[in-house]
Each structure stands twice: as C-alpha cells, then as structure tokens.
Write a protein that holds these residues in place. Structure first.
Motif, PDB file in Angstrom:
ATOM      1  N   ASN A  41       0.796  -1.221   0.000  1.00  0.00           N
ATOM      2  CA  ASN A  41       0.000   0.000   0.000  1.00  0.00           C
ATOM      3  C   ASN A  41       0.833   1.278   0.000  1.00  0.00           C
ATOM      4  O   ASN A  41       0.302   2.347   0.264  1.00  0.00           O
ATOM      5  CB  ASN A  41      -0.912   0.010   1.235  1.00  0.00           C
ATOM      6  CG  ASN A  41      -1.864  -1.157   1.233  1.00  0.00           C
ATOM      7  OD1 ASN A  41      -2.725  -1.255   0.393  1.00  0.00           O
ATOM      8  ND2 ASN A  41      -1.668  -2.074   2.167  1.00  0.00           N
ATOM      9  N   TRP A  42       2.115   1.195  -0.312  1.00  0.00           N
ATOM     10  CA  TRP A  42       2.986   2.357  -0.164  1.00  0.00           C
ATOM     11  C   TRP A  42       2.589   3.507  -1.064  1.00  0.00           C
ATOM     12  O   TRP A  42       2.753   4.664  -0.707  1.00  0.00           O
ATOM     13  CB  TRP A  42       4.455   1.990  -0.356  1.00  0.00           C
ATOM     14  CG  TRP A  42       4.830   1.666  -1.774  1.00  0.00           C
ATOM     15  CD1 TRP A  42       4.788   0.443  -2.361  1.00  0.00           C
ATOM     16  CD2 TRP A  42       5.289   2.571  -2.762  1.00  0.00           C
ATOM     17  NE1 TRP A  42       5.190   0.537  -3.667  1.00  0.00           N
ATOM     18  CE2 TRP A  42       5.500   1.834  -3.938  1.00  0.00           C
ATOM     19  CE3 TRP A  42       5.523   3.942  -2.780  1.00  0.00           C
ATOM     20  CZ2 TRP A  42       5.947   2.435  -5.112  1.00  0.00           C
ATOM     21  CZ3 TRP A  42       5.973   4.536  -3.947  1.00  0.00           C
ATOM     22  CH2 TRP A  42       6.183   3.779  -5.104  1.00  0.00           C
ATOM     23  N   THR A  43       2.031   3.251  -2.236  1.00  0.00           N
ATOM     24  CA  THR A  43       1.676   4.361  -3.127  1.00  0.00           C
ATOM     25  C   THR A  43       0.578   5.220  -2.507  1.00  0.00           C
ATOM     26  O   THR A  43       0.628   6.446  -2.586  1.00  0.00           O
ATOM     27  CB  THR A  43       1.242   3.858  -4.514  1.00  0.00           C
ATOM     28  OG1 THR A  43       0.206   2.892  -4.359  1.00  0.00           O
ATOM     29  CG2 THR A  43       2.407   3.238  -5.247  1.00  0.00           C
ATOM     30  N   GLY A  44      -0.401   4.589  -1.883  1.00  0.00           N
ATOM     31  CA  GLY A  44      -1.449   5.354  -1.214  1.00  0.00           C
ATOM     32  C   GLY A  44      -0.911   6.162  -0.049  1.00  0.00           C
ATOM     33  O   GLY A  44      -1.307   7.307   0.175  1.00  0.00           O
ATOM     34  N   LEU A  49       0.649  11.453   2.175  1.00  0.00           N
ATOM     35  CA  LEU A  49       1.667  12.367   2.707  1.00  0.00           C
ATOM     36  C   LEU A  49       1.821  13.594   1.818  1.00  0.00           C
ATOM     37  O   LEU A  49       1.963  14.715   2.304  1.00  0.00           O
ATOM     38  CB  LEU A  49       3.005  11.656   2.842  1.00  0.00           C
ATOM     39  CG  LEU A  49       3.132  10.653   3.978  1.00  0.00           C
ATOM     40  CD1 LEU A  49       4.509   9.996   3.939  1.00  0.00           C
ATOM     41  CD2 LEU A  49       2.900  11.307   5.316  1.00  0.00           C
ATOM     42  N   HIS A  50       1.788  13.389   0.516  1.00  0.00           N
ATOM     43  CA  HIS A  50       1.903  14.511  -0.416  1.00  0.00           C
ATOM     44  C   HIS A  50       0.728  15.472  -0.252  1.00  0.00           C
ATOM     45  O   HIS A  50       0.916  16.687  -0.196  1.00  0.00           O
ATOM     46  CB  HIS A  50       1.986  14.001  -1.852  1.00  0.00           C
ATOM     47  CG  HIS A  50       1.945  15.094  -2.861  1.00  0.00           C
ATOM     48  ND1 HIS A  50       2.992  15.959  -3.043  1.00  0.00           N
ATOM     49  CD2 HIS A  50       0.972  15.477  -3.723  1.00  0.00           C
ATOM     50  CE1 HIS A  50       2.663  16.840  -3.978  1.00  0.00           C
ATOM     51  NE2 HIS A  50       1.442  16.558  -4.406  1.00  0.00           N
TER      52      HIS A  50
END
Length: 59
Positions: A41-44, A49-50
């Motif tokens: 799930n790192w992309t989410g 964070l962005h």
C-alpha cells in the motif's frame, strides 16, 4: 513496534518483546506483517503524505 524499532534507539526484537510483554517471535511476526502491508500500500501512503504536505487535505 515500528516506532520502537526504527524511530527510537533502534531497539532489537528481544528488547521490544520485553517492553511490550510479548514473545520475540510475535514481535518478528508483527513487524513482517507491517512491512508487507506497507509494501502493498505504499503508493497510497505516499499520496496521502503529499496531499497533507501540500495542504490539499486536512484532518
């Protein structure tokens, strides 16, 4: 566990187990599960964070 392992004194598995009153193998299992979840799930997480850092989302 992640906080104790990576964001404090870089505690070892046995030290974390003692603090949390768990079996050291349980600490390893939980950390591995957390890493797996992060990898999946790192992309989410990065997107969230962005959005937070740019002020486009508030809590």
């Amino acid at each position: 566990m992640i906080y104790l392992r990576f964001f404090t004194k870089n505690l070892e598995r046995d030290e974390i187990a003692q603090i949390m009153e768990l079996n050291p193998q349980s600490v390893s299992n939980h950390l591995q599960a957390a890493f797996k979840t992060f990898r999946e799930n790192w992309t989410g997480f990065v997107l969230l964070l962005h959005l937070i850092s740019t002020g486009k989302i508030f809590f």
